[in-house]
Design an enzyme around this catalytic site. Sequence first.
Site, PDB file in Angstrom:
ATOM      1  N   ASP A 155       0.808  -1.099   0.037  1.00 56.67           N
ATOM      2  CA  ASP A 155      -0.084   0.164  -0.031  1.00 56.67           C
ATOM      3  C   ASP A 155       0.648   1.247  -0.014  1.00 56.67           C
ATOM      4  OD1 ASP A 155      -2.637   1.168  -0.032  1.00 56.67           O
ATOM      5  OD2 ASP A 155      -3.135   0.230   1.783  1.00 56.67           O
ATOM      6  N   GLU A 164      -1.016   1.801  -5.194  1.00 59.36           N
ATOM      7  CA  GLU A 164      -0.800   3.415  -4.835  1.00 59.36           C
ATOM      8  C   GLU A 164      -1.983   4.297  -5.573  1.00 59.36           C
ATOM      9  OE1 GLU A 164      -0.315   4.024  -8.425  1.00 59.36           O
ATOM     10  OE2 GLU A 164       1.165   5.560  -8.111  1.00 59.36           O
ATOM     11  N   TRP A 165      -3.095   3.542  -6.151  1.00 61.56           N
ATOM     12  CA  TRP A 165      -4.306   4.228  -6.184  1.00 61.56           C
ATOM     13  C   TRP A 165      -3.963   4.854  -7.667  1.00 61.56           C
ATOM     14  CZ3 TRP A 165      -2.706   6.444  -1.421  1.00 61.56           C
ATOM     15  CH2 TRP A 165      -3.020   5.332  -0.203  1.00 61.56           C
ATOM     16  N   GLY A 166      -2.952   4.829  -8.586  1.00 61.51           N
ATOM     17  CA  GLY A 166      -2.840   5.126  -9.862  1.00 61.51           C
ATOM     18  C   GLY A 166      -2.418   6.686  -9.684  1.00 61.51           C
ATOM     19  N   ASP A 174     -10.050   3.694  -3.729  1.00 60.62           N
ATOM     20  CA  ASP A 174     -10.870   2.346  -2.950  1.00 60.62           C
ATOM     21  C   ASP A 174     -12.325   2.297  -3.712  1.00 60.62           C
ATOM     22  OD1 ASP A 174      -8.595   2.175  -1.806  1.00 60.62           O
ATOM     23  OD2 ASP A 174      -9.601   1.697   0.322  1.00 60.62           O
TER      24      ASP A 174
HETATM   25  C1  GLA Z   1      -5.988   1.268   1.220  1.00 61.67           C
HETATM   26  C2  GLA Z   1      -6.107   0.250   0.290  1.00 61.67           C
HETATM   27  C3  GLA Z   1      -7.345  -0.665   0.665  1.00 61.67           C
HETATM   28  C4  GLA Z   1      -7.027  -1.247   2.078  1.00 61.67           C
HETATM   29  C5  GLA Z   1      -6.831  -0.129   3.124  1.00 61.67           C
HETATM   30  C6  GLA Z   1      -5.947  -0.931   4.431  1.00 61.67           C
HETATM   31  O1  GLA Z   1      -7.280   2.248   1.621  1.00 61.67           O
HETATM   32  O2  GLA Z   1      -6.423   0.950  -1.039  1.00 61.67           O
HETATM   33  O3  GLA Z   1      -7.647  -1.792  -0.319  1.00 61.67           O
HETATM   34  O4  GLA Z   1      -5.781  -2.053   2.084  1.00 61.67           O
HETATM   35  O5  GLA Z   1      -5.789   0.557   2.634  1.00 61.67           O
HETATM   36  O6  GLA Z   1      -5.926   0.102   5.505  1.00 61.67           O
END
Ligand code: GLA
Length: 400
Positions: A147, A180-182, A202
């Site tokens: 993450d 890392e969400w892009g 998310d």
């Molecule tokens: C981030 C990730 C999620 C999850 C949470 C855990 O938000 O994107 O998928 O793993 O952390 O804290």
Amino acid sequence: MKKLFVITLIIASCNCFGQKFEGLALTPPMGWNSWNKFGCNVSEKLIKETADEIVASGMRDAGYEFVVIDDCWQVGRDSMGFIIADPERFPSGIKALADYIHSKGLKFGIYSCAGTETCAGRPGARGHEFQDAYMYAKWGVDYLKFDWCSTNGQNQKESYILMSKMLKKAGHPIVFSLCEWGGSKPWEWASEVGHLWRTTGDIYDCFDCVKKHPGYSNWGVMKILDMQNGLRKYAGPGHWNDPDMLEVGNGGMTVNEDRAHFSMWCMLAAPLMAGNNLTSMSDATRTILTNAEVISINQDVLGIQGLKFSSKDSLETWFKPLEKGDWAVCFLNRSSKTVKIEFDWNTKVYDEFSQRDLNAGETVYNLLDVWTRDKLGDTKKRLEKEVAGHDVLMLKLTHK
Ligand code: GLA
């Protein structure tokens, strides 16, 4: 000699050579992850019961392989810096749990974070990358989700390359999932670093909503789908775009919406990580998660991410080229009302990326509705069919 030294220096300092374990995740990874349903409420009891259910429900036979504990399994580090699992929630330790998962014919995954702390405030890997990779190898961890919280001043590419190299050094083959969400467009640089990368923030358990938080948002299924535009050329065997884990069966969506969500993730060649409570799964949810025809579209060996062919009045038409010259087609009704689909198979469908031509005007295909398993004739006849609101008509086209 001098030349050799310079070359060695370049190799050591540049990030231009692949680090990840090759030959893994040649089709999109399938499994289960604790986060979407259970958040921090993880324990060895939950993980073992889930593994038992993956077997009993037929999910293992349908292809679900990785059982992944997300955040909150870890509570601290010992005096030597080694990571400590929560002794109350995981009294037998992580190695014993990994052994249990393996004894069921499944693979074991774990979660950590590139920063000093995980997103739930547990110890991150920063400064302990090799130590952690070494522990994962000792435990027999087969999958790591990594993450991006508490990463002040860190650079995504450098941090993920570092962990990838440490995993490689530790020596146990492991699927590396970048999360890392892009933000740094990992699709442009991560195909040699990891096997999948999150493309967005998310997911949220709704069809088309946005859940706002201070500083970030969680996204409904349709919102995430729209964020995949332009990314299909980056996916392929061993390196996948990850639009986040499944919300199927978590209660925020109707059965139609769950089916549409699952269908679109299959069309996208997305990783299929179930995120629901398997011990209380309804028949409807199990039917969605284990549909062999739909999964085979996701798992097709060519690994071509689907193409959004057209979008008109809330009706989208998606095509996915499959092996042996077959195709999948998915009509997605984004409106809440039933719509009538009409499709003339003489329509020109050419996919520039795979250079495949549907050519259904000349090549005749048999049509199978992969959800109802109804045979719908062939492509000589114009398609006319109704699709309920927030649902799909998903077909497999097979050469006659
Ligand atoms: C981030 C990730 C999620 C999850 C949470 C855990 O938000 O994107 O998928 O793993 O952390 O804290």
